[in-house]
Design a protein around this motif. Structure first.
Motif, PDB file in Angstrom:
ATOM      1  N   SER A   1     -32.644  68.631  35.754  1.00 27.54           N
ATOM      2  CA  SER A   1     -33.619  67.536  35.757  1.00 27.54           C
ATOM      3  C   SER A   1     -34.949  67.920  35.128  1.00 27.54           C
ATOM      4  O   SER A   1     -35.917  67.176  35.223  1.00 27.54           O
ATOM      5  CB  SER A   1     -33.852  67.030  37.186  1.00 27.54           C
ATOM      6  OG  SER A   1     -34.361  68.071  37.992  1.00 27.54           O
TER       7      SER A   1
ATOM      8  N   THR B   1     -36.208  49.115  26.032  1.00 28.29           N
ATOM      9  CA  THR B   1     -35.834  49.865  27.231  1.00 28.29           C
ATOM     10  C   THR B   1     -36.808  49.495  28.349  1.00 28.29           C
ATOM     11  O   THR B   1     -37.645  48.616  28.173  1.00 28.29           O
ATOM     12  CB  THR B   1     -35.910  51.376  26.966  1.00 28.29           C
ATOM     13  OG1 THR B   1     -37.274  51.739  26.760  1.00 28.29           O
ATOM     14  CG2 THR B   1     -35.074  51.765  25.757  1.00 28.29           C
TER      15      THR B   1
ATOM     16  N   ALA C   1     -33.231  66.453  25.891  1.00 29.11           N
ATOM     17  CA  ALA C   1     -33.131  65.654  27.109  1.00 29.11           C
ATOM     18  C   ALA C   1     -32.065  66.227  28.026  1.00 29.11           C
ATOM     19  O   ALA C   1     -31.099  66.831  27.574  1.00 29.11           O
ATOM     20  CB  ALA C   1     -32.771  64.204  26.772  1.00 29.11           C
TER      21      ALA C   1
ATOM     22  N   ASP D   1     -28.299  61.947  31.509  1.00 29.11           N
ATOM     23  CA  ASP D   1     -28.877  60.805  32.231  1.00 29.11           C
ATOM     24  C   ASP D   1     -28.757  60.900  33.750  1.00 29.11           C
ATOM     25  O   ASP D   1     -29.629  60.458  34.474  1.00 29.11           O
ATOM     26  CB  ASP D   1     -28.248  59.488  31.773  1.00 29.11           C
ATOM     27  CG  ASP D   1     -28.781  59.043  30.425  1.00 29.11           C
ATOM     28  OD1 ASP D   1     -29.824  59.577  29.982  1.00 29.11           O
ATOM     29  OD2 ASP D   1     -28.165  58.157  29.822  1.00 29.11           O
ATOM     30  N   ASP D   2     -27.662  61.465  34.231  1.00 30.85           N
ATOM     31  CA  ASP D   2     -27.473  61.529  35.682  1.00 30.85           C
ATOM     32  C   ASP D   2     -28.091  62.786  36.292  1.00 30.85           C
ATOM     33  O   ASP D   2     -27.906  63.056  37.474  1.00 30.85           O
ATOM     34  CB  ASP D   2     -26.001  61.419  36.051  1.00 30.85           C
ATOM     35  CG  ASP D   2     -25.166  62.568  35.513  1.00 30.85           C
ATOM     36  OD1 ASP D   2     -25.697  63.457  34.813  1.00 30.85           O
ATOM     37  OD2 ASP D   2     -23.943  62.570  35.792  1.00 30.85           O
ATOM     38  N   THR D   3     -28.823  63.552  35.489  1.00 28.05           N
ATOM     39  CA  THR D   3     -29.465  64.811  35.899  1.00 28.05           C
ATOM     40  C   THR D   3     -28.522  65.740  36.651  1.00 28.05           C
ATOM     41  O   THR D   3     -28.900  66.417  37.585  1.00 28.05           O
ATOM     42  CB  THR D   3     -30.765  64.584  36.709  1.00 28.05           C
ATOM     43  OG1 THR D   3     -30.453  63.904  37.929  1.00 28.05           O
ATOM     44  CG2 THR D   3     -31.790  63.815  35.915  1.00 28.05           C
TER      45      THR D   3
ATOM     46  N   SER E   1     -29.158  59.916  23.004  1.00 29.90           N
ATOM     47  CA  SER E   1     -30.060  58.768  22.943  1.00 29.90           C
ATOM     48  C   SER E   1     -31.470  59.250  23.150  1.00 29.90           C
ATOM     49  O   SER E   1     -31.693  60.331  23.719  1.00 29.90           O
ATOM     50  CB  SER E   1     -29.684  57.726  24.006  1.00 29.90           C
ATOM     51  OG  SER E   1     -29.837  58.270  25.293  1.00 29.90           O
ATOM     52  N   TRP E   2     -32.431  58.463  22.685  1.00 34.48           N
ATOM     53  CA  TRP E   2     -33.821  58.798  22.926  1.00 34.48           C
ATOM     54  C   TRP E   2     -34.662  57.545  23.028  1.00 34.48           C
ATOM     55  O   TRP E   2     -34.242  56.469  22.602  1.00 34.48           O
ATOM     56  CB  TRP E   2     -34.376  59.767  21.943  1.00 34.48           C
ATOM     57  CG  TRP E   2     -34.227  59.506  20.469  1.00 34.48           C
ATOM     58  CD1 TRP E   2     -33.830  58.382  19.832  1.00 34.48           C
ATOM     59  CD2 TRP E   2     -34.489  60.454  19.454  1.00 34.48           C
ATOM     60  NE1 TRP E   2     -33.823  58.566  18.476  1.00 34.48           N
ATOM     61  CE2 TRP E   2     -34.230  59.846  18.218  1.00 34.48           C
ATOM     62  CE3 TRP E   2     -34.924  61.774  19.450  1.00 34.48           C
ATOM     63  CZ2 TRP E   2     -34.401  60.499  17.011  1.00 34.48           C
ATOM     64  CZ3 TRP E   2     -35.086  62.409  18.245  1.00 34.48           C
ATOM     65  CH2 TRP E   2     -34.816  61.780  17.050  1.00 34.48           C
TER      66      TRP E   2
END
Length: 144
Positions: free
Chosen positions: A38, A75, A118, A121-123, A139-140
């Motif tokens: 994270s 977003t 990054a 997404d789900d860390t 993605s960004w």
């Protein structure tokens, strides 16, 4: 002093890069093992800070063509875009715990500049063992 990129400005940035003709033809997707599931490095971090998966066990960075990036969309707090899903080669050795991805300007592992990084997404960290396959949809988001 506050700073902001309004959405109109973000649209202009996205039109030029990563989607537009004025940007690079290709970028390369790598996997990093540094930091945590994270957290990511600071804006001053260089490629060595990211502790990329080593160039062994069939690991290589994957090419993302500029045409792979999708249409810019709204977003939660700005504008975002994603590229097509990328499948890495089957691991022929343990790659270790992967905490996220980098988009770089070089095909060579542990070389070049990181243009974006990054966590997933789900860390959640992903442990890649022998015979595993990892797929990433990069993605960004530019926020305002």
């Amino acid at each position: 002093m506050a700073e902001i990129f309004p959405n109109e400005s973000l649209d202009l940035i996205f039109a030029g890069y990563p989607k537009g003709a004025s940007g690079p033809v290709n970028t390369w997707l790598g996997l990093f093992t540094a930091f945590t599931a994270s957290t990511v490095g600071t804006s001053a971090a260089v490629i060595a800070s990211w502790s990329e998966v080593s160039a062994a066990g069939a690991y290589t960075r994957q090419t993302i063509s500029s045409s792979s990036w999708g249409t810019v969309g709204t977003t939660q707090s700005g504008r975002g875009s994603a590229a097509a899903q990328v499948t890495f080669s089957t691991a022929t050795a343990v790659w270790g715990t992967v905490n996220g991805f980098v988009i770089a300007n070089s095909l060579t592992t542990a070389a070049g500049n990181v243009w974006f990084a990054a966590n997933f997404d789900d860390t959640t960290a992903v442990v890649v063992n022998t015979n595993d396959v990892i797929k990433v949809t990069p993605s960004w988001i530019y926020t305002g």
